[in-house]
Design a protein around this motif. Structure first.
Motif, short mmCIF file in Angstrom:
data_model
loop_
_atom_site.label_atom_id
_atom_site.label_comp_id
_atom_site.label_asym_id
_atom_site.label_seq_id
_atom_site.Cartn_x
_atom_site.Cartn_y
_atom_site.Cartn_z
N LYS A 88 -8.73 -4.78 -6.14
CA LYS A 88 -8.28 -3.28 -5.94
C LYS A 88 -9.51 -2.47 -6.47
O LYS A 88 -10.16 -1.55 -5.66
CB LYS A 88 -7.18 -2.85 -6.31
N THR A 104 -7.31 3.34 5.74
CA THR A 104 -5.75 3.21 5.41
C THR A 104 -5.08 4.61 5.29
O THR A 104 -5.36 5.82 4.57
CB THR A 104 -5.48 2.46 3.94
N VAL A 105 -3.53 4.73 5.95
CA VAL A 105 -2.98 5.85 6.14
C VAL A 105 -1.52 5.61 5.90
O VAL A 105 -1.03 4.40 6.04
CB VAL A 105 -3.20 6.85 7.41
N ASP A 106 -0.81 6.53 5.70
CA ASP A 106 0.77 6.16 5.65
C ASP A 106 1.04 6.15 6.85
O ASP A 106 0.73 6.59 7.74
CB ASP A 106 1.76 7.40 4.82
N GLU A 111 -0.61 10.38 6.84
CA GLU A 111 -1.66 10.90 5.60
C GLU A 111 -2.58 9.76 5.23
O GLU A 111 -2.29 8.64 4.89
CB GLU A 111 -0.57 11.45 4.46
N TYR A 113 -5.26 7.65 2.70
CA TYR A 113 -5.08 7.30 1.27
C TYR A 113 -6.36 7.61 0.83
O TYR A 113 -6.68 7.37 -0.44
CB TYR A 113 -4.69 5.74 1.12
N GLU A 114 -7.58 7.63 1.50
CA GLU A 114 -8.91 7.97 1.21
C GLU A 114 -9.64 6.60 0.27
O GLU A 114 -10.87 6.69 0.60
CB GLU A 114 -8.79 9.10 0.06
N ASN A 115 -9.21 5.77 -0.04
CA ASN A 115 -9.71 4.87 -0.80
C ASN A 115 -9.69 3.10 -0.15
O ASN A 115 -9.74 2.24 -1.04
CB ASN A 115 -9.34 4.78 -2.12
N ASN A 116 -8.93 3.27 0.89
CA ASN A 116 -8.58 1.74 1.55
C ASN A 116 -7.56 1.22 0.82
O ASN A 116 -7.22 0.20 0.85
CB ASN A 116 -9.78 0.84 1.59
N GLY A 118 -3.52 2.07 -0.89
CA GLY A 118 -1.86 2.56 -0.43
C GLY A 118 -1.18 1.45 -0.40
O GLY A 118 -1.24 0.20 -0.74
N GLU A 119 0.16 1.86 -0.05
CA GLU A 119 1.35 1.15 -0.37
C GLU A 119 1.22 -0.63 0.36
O GLU A 119 0.92 -0.58 1.77
CB GLU A 119 2.42 1.62 0.44
#
Ligand code: SF4
Length: 289
Positions: A88, A104-106, A111, A113-116, A118-119
């Motif tokens: 990470k 990456t987005v929800d 929305e 995640y800005e940094n690639n 996320g969940e």
């Protein structure tokens, strides 16, 4: 406690940079070979533009495509749970410094995640072994090709013929969307989820190498010829080069099942691996070592 020669975070950063800026040699050679036999002028110019782009990205150390993909990691060998956190950290740094597009987005709110991260991200597949190294492989996977993934649960009676048809239909139905010519990953057998994993792993096998399984080797060759005779061509604009390679893996399956998965790699079929030993790190772009 495993002693490592360089931080895993740095190794991951190096892998993400190499995979995004340097096309694996086997894929580059396949592009050159295609350009040498391509007689369609549009196809020839498309292949030329791709190769020019590949040369510039390596020279300038900049991503070869604006879609730097979703990085999929494969960790094999000996490792402890800290490797996930290190991956990470390497990914966050690579997103800022290379830079990689924050993709990456929800999935519902969309929305970012800005940094690639996320969940559930990044995706990491772990295979522990007794080897004296930690092997990390990354495959940045663009959405254009990933969106054309197909899973077909064939009736077992459809057999080999059904497999060839399912794969060729999946690739030709995708037309120019997955940015052809690329590599076709095929997963046969297992369960629905296993066949998709196999299809993606098949993209890590170098293009042009003989498949160690003679049955799969013959299948790869047949599908390669069929697809390159289709006339779809680079970017779906016509020509003799629809695919650069076809790679297949298989697993045993239920007697009443025949899952077949197709995961398409675009012209930017990217990958890089590192083997971390106690005193050195070896890098390669030929898939798993
Ligand atoms: S499919 Fe591949 S080449 Fe096309 S935009 Fe996506 S990453 Fe780039």
């Amino acid at each position: 406690m495993i002693k490592l020669p360089e931080p895993v975070e740095d190794v991951v950063f190096n892998l993400l940079r190499a995979s995004n800026t340097i096309l694996p040699k086997d894929v580059g050679w396949a592009l050159e070979a295609a350009a040498a036999w391509e007689s369609n002028p549009t196809a020839y110019s498309q292949l030329g533009a791709i190769m020019d782009n590949v040369r510039k990205s390596e020279l300038l150390s900049r991503p070869m495509c604006q879609d730097t993909g979703i990085p999929i990691f494969y960790v094999r060998g000996r490792f402890d749970s800290s490797v996930a956190e290190d991956i990470k950290k390497g990914l966050i740094r690579a997103t800022k410094e290379i830079p990689l597009r924050p993709n990456t987005v929800d999935p519902i709110s969309r929305e970012p995640y800005e940094n690639n991260l996320g969940e559930g991200m990044p995706i990491i597949h772990f295979t522990p072994t007794d080897d004296n190294f930690t092997e990390i492989t990354v495959m940045p996977k663009g959405a254009g090709s990933e969106n054309m993934t197909k899973l077909v649960m064939l009736n077992p009676s459809e057999g080999r013929e059904g497999i060839v048809k399912a794969v060729t239909d999946a690739v030709l139905d995708a037309e120019g969307k997955p940015c052809p010519p690329g590599v076709i990953g095929i997963g046969i057998g297992g369960t629905a989820d296993k066949s998709i994993l196999l299809a993606k792993e098949a993209l890590l096998m170098p293009t042009g190498d003989e498949n160690p399984d003679p049955v799969l080797n013959e299948l790869e060759e047949e599908i390669f010829i069929k697809l390159n005779s289709s006339g779809l061509g680079p970017m779906g604009l016509g020509g003799a080069t629809t695919v650069l390679g076809v790679r297949a893996k298989k697993a045993a399956c239920h007697t009443a099942s025949l899952p077949v998965a197709v995961n398409i790699g675009c012209w930017a079929t990217r990958r890089a691996s590192a083997r971390i030993y106690d005193h050195e790190v070896k890098y390669s772009q030929e898939g798993f070592f």
